[in-house]
Structures are given as structure tokens and as C-alpha cells.
Design an enzyme around this catalytic site. Sequence first.
Site, mmCIF file in Angstrom:
data_model
loop_
_atom_site.group_PDB
_atom_site.id
_atom_site.type_symbol
_atom_site.label_atom_id
_atom_site.label_comp_id
_atom_site.label_asym_id
_atom_site.label_seq_id
_atom_site.Cartn_x
_atom_site.Cartn_y
_atom_site.Cartn_z
ATOM 1 C CG HIS A 1 2.113 76.267 -0.943
ATOM 2 N ND1 HIS A 1 2.571 76.103 0.343
ATOM 3 C CD2 HIS A 1 2.429 77.537 -1.305
ATOM 4 C CE1 HIS A 1 3.122 77.246 0.756
ATOM 5 N NE2 HIS A 1 3.052 78.128 -0.241
ATOM 6 C CE LYS B 1 -12.972 72.012 -34.383
ATOM 7 N NZ LYS B 1 -12.709 73.072 -35.332
ATOM 8 C CD GLU C 1 -5.421 76.187 -31.566
ATOM 9 O OE1 GLU C 1 -6.359 75.447 -31.280
ATOM 10 O OE2 GLU C 1 -5.560 77.413 -31.752
HETATM 11 O O1 PA5 Z 1 -6.836 79.789 -32.843
HETATM 12 C C1 PA5 Z 1 -7.716 79.274 -33.506
HETATM 13 O O2 PA5 Z 1 -7.801 79.455 -34.726
HETATM 14 C C2 PA5 Z 1 -8.766 78.395 -32.849
HETATM 15 O O3 PA5 Z 1 -8.535 78.283 -31.495
HETATM 16 C C3 PA5 Z 1 -10.162 78.999 -33.065
HETATM 17 O O4 PA5 Z 1 -10.179 80.288 -32.554
HETATM 18 C C4 PA5 Z 1 -11.249 78.161 -32.392
HETATM 19 O O5 PA5 Z 1 -11.189 76.844 -32.865
HETATM 20 C C5 PA5 Z 1 -12.626 78.747 -32.661
HETATM 21 O O6 PA5 Z 1 -12.862 78.867 -34.026
HETATM 22 P P1 PA5 Z 1 -14.030 79.756 -34.602
HETATM 23 O O7 PA5 Z 1 -13.745 81.173 -34.290
HETATM 24 O O8 PA5 Z 1 -14.020 79.481 -36.074
HETATM 25 O O9 PA5 Z 1 -15.314 79.306 -33.938
#
Ligand code: PA5
Length: 470
Positions: A330, A444, A309
Site C-alpha cells: 500500500h 566519519k 556494504e
Molecule cells: O560490517 C562492518 O564491518 C561495520 O558495519 C561495523 O560492524 C561497524 O562499523 C561497527 O564497527 P565496530 O564493531 O568496530 O564498532
Amino acid sequence: MDISFVRCKNIEAFLRKRAKMLKLGDHLTDAFISEHEREQMKAQLSLARDLLDHKKCPGAEYTGWLELPLSVSEAELSEIERVASDIRDNFDILIVVGIGGSYLGARAVIEALSHHFMAHLPAGKRNGPLVLFAGHQISPDYMHDLLEVTRGKRVALNVISKSGTTTEPAIAFRILREQLFGDLTDQALRECVFITTDRSKGALKQFARETGLTTFDIPDDIGGRYSVLTPVGILPIAVAGIDIRGLIAGARAECSRCLAPLSEDWTPADRYAVNRMILLRKGYKAEILASYEPSMRFVTEWWKQLFGESEGKDGRGLVPIGVDFTTDLHSLGQLIQEGPRILFETVIRFEKTRHDVMIPSDSRDIDQLEYLAGSGMAEVNEQAVLGTALAHTSGGVPNIEIVLEERSAFCLGELIYFFERACALSGIMNGVNPFNQPGVEAYKRNMFALMGKPGFEWLRAELTNHSVTS
Ligand code: PA5
């Protein structure tokens, strides 16, 4: 007297006793990276460090994790421990509701440090309540089965969402609230629901305010995937009976080491970040994180999220892949050894295991293992690490080794901070903002439109038209 100072001194004393630190072995990359290449990266590394440490990099408003291990206060730790201890005393199960950065860190640390078969131990032998997870997908079968195992049990919820509006945990919270606590008054709900969210805004914050639930704040300047050492991670980790002070002490040790000025001896995080950049620029497209301890599987998942990310944007980034060895030798092992030469490997190794189990003698020797009789599994696993590293490097796969002393909270703390720091430096050197995730919004929006969320009608029309015409 400042209690926090006294406690911090204790942590410092603890740190002084610890001679061993996380080590980075990159000698197995020598055939792939020469020292002058690293030297030539020094200017870029130095600039990246400067931008990060002076909070001038892209996304600088989300760099609160940088000094977090040094600034976490005694009051915060005590409050987490107090609530965790109440949950441990009064509940059989804690369900942690969250996704992405609001889920993976806690699960990573809990699974890395707990008994492998915790759920199967008799209640009296378990180290506290079972910690289960929800809201990290939308599977109805998973939810059904989760509800089934909670029947007749005393269940608490820790709902974690920084935005407070993420669909997966919001759905899970709504269902669990209705199914587990539908009959409860707000007063009774306060005993069993704990919220971790933004300090001032969002739907969860509003719900917590209206019902008077206990809340823990996620700092404004720390994004999800860098938040494991905030209440997002440390509350569930403490409920699982793990030493959160040890975890913070480990992170603090690594943090102090990383924040020291750049010297001739680069820190392991500097070196790891630079190795990754050099390999990326040489055409290696994917990094495989491997561990020989199955309990580390969710550390690998956390790492995949952290790097994927943070780095995967603007058409750039290394593809993070996770494997469990020797299991995956494996399966993916064949591809690693002889597939396209675009992979390098980072291997997490522990210097000592918690236990060893001897291989017994059997004079029939049908399995031809008698030569190992009397050896411990730890030794065999070690030789597997070495044998695999040599095989993979000779097959054209550069190997980097991260060596941790033991499977302890302290070492996990070191590892977490090490990866966070290296990830941020890599992203900055590669020219991306390591703290945003604009690409996550695309699915989303489509999901909202397809489900008929008000305000997304235009997109629904576009998507429906697209699927009819294509
Ligand atoms: O790293 C990030 O920012 C994302 O992975 C969020 O943690 C994830 O989308 C969850 O978001 P939230 O804590 O607002 O529910």
C-alpha cells in the site's frame, strides 16, 4: 573425552532428524533468466567458489565466518549460555550498545523470533529481560527516552565494537556508564557490564583490562557484518532466551551444504548469487527483499547492511531495498508494479506459522468478507504471497522465493549462512572485495573534523572553506 565432540554429535543427530531445508524457488524468474544463461555462469561461479573456499579472494583475511558454524566449540557455547543465564536471572533490561555489524545481527534474530509485543507483556510472561539497543545512532531524544525507561530497573550493558573506537557506541557507552553506573566501583561494574571486542587491541579492550570486565572475543578474521554467529550476536540472542544451539545447528546445516563440491544441483546460495548477477547485468539495478512477517523487519535491515556494504563499491552493486508486505503493497507496491523496470524481488516465505487466527462469520457482511469466514489468516497471507508474486512478475519484476520451514532458531541459522555465502559469492563474481567498507570512512572523517577532533584540523579548514565558497 572431548566434550565438544559429544555435543557436536548431538547437533548432527538433530540435523539428521530435520528433513526439510531452506529452499530457493526461482521458477518465477524463468521469463527473465533462461537456464542456458545460468549454465554460462557456471565457470564464473566455480571460480568464485574456488577463490572463496580456498581463501584466495580479495579480503580473504576476513573469511573466518566460512567455516565458523562447523568450528564453534562447546566451551564457547557453554560460556555464552552461562553468562546469558546470569544476566537473565539478575537483570530486567540488557542494553546492547553497538552499530552496523555489531548491532544488526542480534537485533534481527531477536526480533525475528520473539513475541511481537515483548515490551508490553507483564514481566512474568516475558521470556527473560528486555533487550534494548543503543549506540546505533546519536539521537539525544532516543538516549533521553532510553534512560527514562531504565529508571528503577536492574540494567546490564553488552558493549560491542570490534575496533573499540566507533563514535556512536563510544558516546552511548560513556553516557550510559555515567548515568547508570556512575557511583559503582570497578568491582560492582564487573557484575553488569560485558564487553565484546577484538581479542587483543582497541580502546574497549584496554578499558576492559583496566576494570577487569568480562570480555568476549570477536575473531580477527571475521568482519562486523559477517559476525552474527560469533559472541557479537549470540550473547544478546541467548539473553533474549533464544536457542543459540538451534541457530548454530541451522547455520551448520547450510554451511555443510554450501561447502560441498559444486555439483549439477547447485546449492540455493549458488543459484541465488548467480540469479542476482545475471539480473544485475541485464540492467536490474535494485533488489527488494520482502517478507510477509513483520518480525522479519530487522532481518531485512541486516540483509541490507550485508549486501549494501559488501557489494556497493567501485561504482558497482545492486541497491538493496527492504519492504514489509502486505504493509508496503500500500505504499511502494505501486512503484514496484508500474515504476521503472529496474527492480527484482526476493521474497522470504515460511511454510508454517506459529499460530493461526480464524476470520469469524458475520451475517451482516458489511465488509463483504463473508466468503473468507472460517479461513485462517495464514491462508489469506499465503494467497497474498502468491497473488503478489504473479502480479509483480507479470508487471516485469522477476521474483525469487526463499522458503523456510518455520520461524525458528534453526531456520534463521540456515538463512543467515545462506545470505552470507551468497553475498560473498556475488561480490567476488562482480569483481569487488566483499569484506571491506572503505566508503564508510568518509562521513566519519568529516564528522571528526567538524567536531574539532585533534588531528583533523586540516580537514576542518577544507570543509569550512568548501561550505563558505559553495
Ligand atoms: O560490517 C562492518 O564491518 C561495520 O558495519 C561495523 O560492524 C561497524 O562499523 C561497527 O564497527 P565496530 O564493531 O568496530 O564498532
